[in-house]
Design an enzyme around this catalytic site. Structure first.
Site, PDB file in Angstrom:
ATOM      1  N   HIS A 131      33.370 -45.795  -1.183  1.00 12.10           N
ATOM      2  CA  HIS A 131      32.332 -44.797  -1.490  1.00 12.10           C
ATOM      3  C   HIS A 131      32.965 -43.422  -1.713  1.00 12.10           C
ATOM      4  CE1 HIS A 131      28.497 -42.498  -0.740  1.00 12.10           C
ATOM      5  NE2 HIS A 131      29.372 -41.636  -0.260  1.00 12.10           N
ATOM      6  N   GLU A 132      33.877 -43.037  -0.824  1.00 11.40           N
ATOM      7  CA  GLU A 132      34.508 -41.716  -0.958  1.00 11.40           C
ATOM      8  C   GLU A 132      35.367 -41.646  -2.218  1.00 11.40           C
ATOM      9  OE1 GLU A 132      33.416 -39.389   0.698  1.00 11.40           O
ATOM     10  OE2 GLU A 132      32.349 -40.608   2.165  1.00 11.40           O
ATOM     11  N   HIS A 135      33.286 -40.902  -5.196  1.00 12.75           N
ATOM     12  CA  HIS A 135      33.057 -39.460  -5.374  1.00 12.75           C
ATOM     13  C   HIS A 135      34.206 -38.836  -6.162  1.00 12.75           C
ATOM     14  CE1 HIS A 135      29.383 -38.630  -3.264  1.00 12.75           C
ATOM     15  NE2 HIS A 135      29.811 -39.091  -2.114  1.00 12.75           N
ATOM     16  N   GLU A 202      24.759 -39.390  -4.056  1.00 16.55           N
ATOM     17  CA  GLU A 202      25.059 -40.352  -2.993  1.00 16.55           C
ATOM     18  C   GLU A 202      24.707 -41.770  -3.435  1.00 16.55           C
ATOM     19  OE1 GLU A 202      26.779 -39.889  -0.278  1.00 16.55           O
ATOM     20  OE2 GLU A 202      26.984 -37.772  -0.810  1.00 16.55           O
TER      21      GLU A 202
END
Length: 286
Positions: A131-132, A135, A202
């Site tokens: 997930h990071e 980003h 998100e």
């Protein structure tokens, strides 16, 4: 390109805000000083905001020798995402959380708390770090990092206004405008975060992370577990710097009132439901 445009607009808006406040507090000289301060802040934010955020959260860099399992996990995921290897940091906090920062994929960093390493399985941790890295891949880390440092600067300006507007040498009340500014600047900082950081990012990072790890269920399980643990374990560094909360995979703020204005995350249940739907339908590459 869109995120770069948003970043430029954010910087211009902050510069204008500082000039207006400088004029209210100090007239023409105040405007000049505020302009110089804003220009310096813009320069600093672009080049050094990631280092400032890492310092705010007390993050410590690790490598293959000091944290081989965690570092290796990030290295594997970065290769899958076709990203340069980011710098890797650990934060000695019990609260489970993680974030990414940096001005672009070539100058990125990912950080996780020691708490998240303890409560998550290796599979769940892969989902979180994917997930990071999503980003980073989406290039939305620059604006979130700059927004955090800008909001911190506004809070500092509020404190300066409080000192400026306290009492003069004769014991009388100072500039009444300063008192008003103190009342509005902190909410304005929170509003700045809200306007600059879309909750949709998100959802997109959740989807991107599921694609990188090829495991939406793992991220869904991790989010559910983080939500249950984080609500009872304060993240001290973020409580002291609430402007950094929007960078975390989940909002760690426990304080009520003003701090809740810094919430930029969608409901955990909605995020989990979307990820489980991805897993059910197989609507991701691979």
């Amino acid at each position: 390109m869109f995120n770069l445009m948003k970043t430029a607009i954010l910087m211009a808006a902050i510069t204008a805000l500082f000039i207006v406040i400088g004029g209210m507090l100090g007239g023409h000289e105040g405007m000049v000083l505020a302009l110089l301060f804003a220009l310096a802040m813009n320069f600093f934010s672009y080049w050094f905001s990631d280092k400032m955020v890492l310092r705010m959260t007390n993050a410590q860099e690790v490598d293959q020798n000091s944290a081989p399992q965690f570092y290796g996990l990030v290295k594997e995921l970065a290769a899958k995402a076709e990203l340069p290897m980011p710098k890797v940091y650990l934060i000695n906090e019990d609260s489970p959380n993680a974030f990414a920062t940096g001005r672009n994929p070539e100058h990125a960093a990912v950080a996780a708390t020691t708490g998240i390493l303890r409560i998550l399985s290796n599979r769940e941790l892969r989902g979180v770090m994917a997930h990071e890295l999503a980003h980073v891949k989406h290039r939305d880390i620059l604006i979130s990092t700059i927004a955090a440092t800008m909001a911190g600067a506004i809070s500092a300006l509020a404190n300066m206004a409080m000192l400026f507007g306290s009492r003069g040498s004769d014991g009388r009340s100072g500039n009444p405008i300063a008192g008003i500014l103190v009342a509005i600047l902190a909410p304005m900082a929170a509003g700045l975060i809200q306007m600059s950081i879309s909750r949709a990012r998100e959802y997109e990072a959740d989807r991107g992370g599921a694609e990188i790890a090829q495991d939406p269920e793992a991220l869904a399980s991790a989010l559910d577990k983080i939500h249950r643990y984080a609500s009872g374990i304060p993240f001290d560094a973020v409580e002291h710097h609430p402007e950094t909360a929007q960078m975390m995979i989940m909002n760690p703020l426990t304080a009520s009132g003003l701090s809740q204005l810094f919430s930029t995350h969608p409901a955990t249940a909605d995020r989990v439901a979307r990820l489980m739907e991805m897993a059910r339908t197989g609507s991701y590459p691979g």
